[in-house]
Design an enzyme around this catalytic site. Structure first.
Site, short mmCIF file in Angstrom:
data_model
loop_
_atom_site.label_atom_id
_atom_site.label_comp_id
_atom_site.label_asym_id
_atom_site.label_seq_id
_atom_site.Cartn_x
_atom_site.Cartn_y
_atom_site.Cartn_z
CB SER A 84 92.72 -89.13 86.81
OG SER A 84 93.31 -89.31 88.13
CE LYS A 132 92.26 -90.75 90.65
NZ LYS A 132 93.24 -89.63 90.85
CE1 TYR A 189 93.61 -94.50 91.51
CE2 TYR A 189 95.95 -95.12 91.55
CZ TYR A 189 94.79 -94.05 91.49
OH TYR A 189 95.11 -92.82 91.24
CE1 TYR A 192 94.66 -85.07 88.25
CE2 TYR A 192 94.55 -84.08 85.95
CZ TYR A 192 94.74 -85.22 86.47
OH TYR A 192 94.95 -86.26 86.06
CB VAL A 248 98.53 -88.15 83.95
CG1 VAL A 248 98.05 -87.15 85.33
CG2 VAL A 248 98.39 -89.38 84.23
N1 GLU Z 1 97.26 -93.66 87.89
C1 GLU Z 1 97.61 -92.28 88.17
C2 GLU Z 1 98.17 -92.16 89.37
O1 GLU Z 1 97.85 -92.81 90.44
C3 GLU Z 1 96.48 -91.54 87.89
C4 GLU Z 1 96.75 -89.76 87.76
C5 GLU Z 1 95.77 -89.24 87.10
O2 GLU Z 1 95.23 -89.55 85.93
O3 GLU Z 1 95.50 -88.24 87.64
O4 GLU Z 1 99.17 -91.38 89.55
#
Ligand code: GLU
Length: 297
Positions: free
Chosen positions: A61, A64, A183, A233, A251
């Site tokens: 993530s 992002k 993504y 989060y 994650v």
């Molecule tokens: N690729 C992970 C998902 O889409 C990212 C999750 C993360 O790192 O928060 O679930």
């Protein structure tokens, strides 16, 4: 700074290995949790590192923020994604349903899928455009981990559900498969703490990387605010309280943080707490902010 981070590595050693490695993406489930790294990159060009700061891991993530940066170079679609913390898990569907397909912010999965959709619309090769940006910021050898991307695709039912739900509300311009492919690849980027600290230094430096504007100063400020309020989060409030720095976690166990005007830092340790943030990494950032006096508050 070097002695500060060496001391932190020592102080968090008893937490390394605690928490749980993300296993909902099979390719991530076999990572050895007994690892810790930390790196700092200052805006004046100094760098410091401790532990396994050169081991690459899946940034997940954290990507992002990078895709958002690339999207903001071309547009600002404020009506398609919000800027409020969600308070729900990063992959939650319920809020998205009653808020009619408009994700709360670009740092939860639904919001990042909208960002990926923008990249697909704006670039003939969206994945390559993102990779070019990351390589410009942090080095030419950075690559997507195809095994992780494939593993995410195979287990990506929930992300597909988010994308189809947004498509049903008319908030996705491109085909779901193409957007998800972008993504999943961005999440699979493999980088080390040292590379991440380098990469994120533009957000500490008014949007500039080596005197070249990556984003303008207003956008750099906005990205930092989103990281502070939405980057860790559904623990972002607690994180702001304890660390007090804009940060984004993933994650894979990485967390990047920014001290505006001063430096970017990255920590990594794969064991995650209940909200998905690295346990030892969070503690390391808490100690860094406390012992350096560099919290923004
Ligand atoms: N690729 C992970 C998902 O889409 C990212 C999750 C993360 O790192 O928060 O679930």
């Amino acid at each position: 700074v070097q002695s500060l981070i060496d001391q932190i590595a020592n102080d968090v050693a008893n937490l390394v290995g605690s928490g749980k490695v993300a296993d909902y993406i099979p390719a991530l489930s076999c990572i050895d949790p007994q690892q810790f790294g930390m790196a700092v990159q200052t805006t004046s060009g100094d760098s410091f590192a401790t532990g396994q700061a050169d081991t690459r891991f899946s940034i997940q993530s954290i990507s992002k923020v990078l895709s958002l940066t690339l999207a903001l170079q071309a547009r600002s679609d404020r009506h398609r994604v919000g800027k409020e913390p969600s308070g729900d898990p990063f992959n939650s569907l319920t809020q998205l349903e009653y808020e009619r397909g408009i994700p709360r912010n670009p740092l939860i999965n639904a919001g990042a899928i909208i960002t990926a959709d923008c990249l697909v619309s704006d670039h003939t090769e969206a994945k390559q455009a993102l990779l070019d940006l990351v390589r410009q910021l942090a080095g030419n050898s950075i690559h997507f981990d195809e095994e992780v991307a494939a593993s995410e695709r195979e287990t990506g039912a929930r992300n597909a559900a988010l994308a189809y739900l947004m498509k049903s509300f008319g908030n996705l311009e491109n085909e779901v498969d193409q957007v998800l492919d972008t993504y999943f690849h961005q999440c699979s980027l493999a980088m080390s703490c040292r590379e991440l600290a380098n990469c994120f230094c533009y957000l500490a430096n008014a949007g500039k990387h080596q005197d070249k504007a990556i984003v303008d100063i207003a956008r750099a400020r906005r990205i930092n605010s989103l990281m502070l309020t939405c980057g860790t989060y559904d623990r972002a409030g607690e994180f702001a309280f304890e660390v007090g720095l804009p940060a984004k976690s993933g994650v894979g166990g990485g967390i990047v943080a920014v001290v505006p005007g001063e430096l970017a830092l990255a920590v990594w340790s794969p064991g995650l707490g209940p909200s998905g943030n690295s346990v030892a990494g969070t503690e390391a950032l808490k100690l860094f902010a406390k012992n350096s006096g560099l919290s923004i508050f």
